[in-house]
Design an enzyme around this catalytic site. Structure first.
Site, PDB file in Angstrom:
ATOM      1  N   LYS A 232       0.820  -1.209   0.000  1.00 17.80           N
ATOM      2  CA  LYS A 232       0.000   0.000   0.000  1.00 17.80           C
ATOM      3  C   LYS A 232       0.855   1.262   0.000  1.00 17.80           C
ATOM      4  CE  LYS A 232      -4.211  -2.118   1.696  1.00 17.80           C
ATOM      5  NZ  LYS A 232      -5.267  -2.202   2.723  1.00 17.80           N
TER       6      LYS A 232
ATOM      7  N   ARG B 239      -2.906 -10.042   5.512  1.00 15.75           N
ATOM      8  CA  ARG B 239      -3.352 -10.217   4.123  1.00 15.75           C
ATOM      9  C   ARG B 239      -2.269  -9.669   3.209  1.00 15.75           C
ATOM     10  NH1 ARG B 239      -6.222  -7.213   0.227  1.00 15.75           N
ATOM     11  NH2 ARG B 239      -7.722  -8.435  -1.008  1.00 15.75           N
TER      12      ARG B 239
END
Length: 264
Positions: A208, A244
């Site tokens: 991210k 995740r």
């Protein structure tokens, strides 16, 4: 042992690997590779929820995701369906999904919690304040960790009221969702506010954008995977039940080294 959820994006436009596995056969093969690398859960998604993404229709979401769920579940893998649509969740559960990963925590579709309760599957509740197309408009906080925990607690109350077994609930603080830059680091530093709610917690930092404040805007995918592996170890230290990730191998190895260090 912490759970490693491998990301299977059957989409053309996901922020990191969009288009690499956008046809079912490619996504199925990728899921099998992640399982072989050590993923304990495979999270299949047919619609990108990256910042600024535009929703696709349910028919297209099902075309992309359903065959992938069906084949990976038939392999014996624990499969999660990444969707905020109740109808998609219901079809995926019929195809073998055992977890519904709803980034909206049931806020996007009023039928979602009923579907999950009726099926008796696990429900991953994401922290969410609005659609991906305009999520940063909602990134205003006075106390990020506390507000995320309070808002997740409200979704837990709604889930239990809908008939979902509390033991089936997993919480996701929603790193990157309605959170800008430093707010994501604050959520991670204050993860205890979420783990203190008493439910399993999954952390998703993989590749991210906020990682760039630590490793640079021009960081390669490999460097982002390394940074993700570090956050996986730190999440485990902070009490996370699962992480995740896109690259299962780097996170698996980082966690294994940590266990060896600890003598586990």
């Amino acid at each position: 042992m912490i759970q490693i959820m491998g990301i299977v994006n059957a989409t053309p436009d996901s922020f990191s690997d969009g288009g690499e596995h956008d046809e079912p056969d490619a996504a199925i093969a990728h899921g099998r590779t992640l399982a072989a690398c050590g993923a304990t859960i495979l999270d299949v998604g047919g619609e990108s929820t990256r910042p600024g993404s535009v929703p696709v229709g349910i028919d297209e979401e099902l075309r992309r995701a359903l065959p992938v769920v069906e084949h990976l579940a038939a392999d014996g893998s624990v499969v999660s369906i990444d969707t905020y649509r109740a109808a998609t969740a219901a079809r995926a559960i019929e195809a073998g999904a055992r977890i519904v990963n709803d980034v909206s925590g049931g806020l996007a579709d009023d039928d979602m919690m009923r579907v999950v309760a009726d099926a008796g599957v696990e429900f991953l509740i994401g922290h969410w304040r609005g659609p991906s197309a305009d999520m940063y408009a909602f990134a205003e906080y006075d106390d990020v960790g506390g507000e995320v925990a309070r808002e997740l607690s409200q979704r837990v109350d709604a889930a239990i009221a809908a008939g979902i077994d509390p033991s089936k609930i997993i919480l996701d603080p929603g790193v990157g969702f309605a959170k800008a830059g430093p707010q994501n680091w604050s959520v991670l530093r204050e993860l205890g506010a979420v783990t203190d709610l008493g439910f399993r917690v999954l952390v998703g930092t993989s590749r991210k954008g906020f990682l760039s404040s630590a490793i640079g805007d021009d960081a390669s995918r490999d460097r982002r995977d390394l940074a993700t592996a570090v956050t996986s170890v730190l999440a485990q230290r902070a009490g996370a039940w699962g992480v995740r990730v896109h690259d299962v191998t780097s996170t698996r190895d980082a966690l294994a080294v940590t266990d060896a260090w600890d003598g586990a």
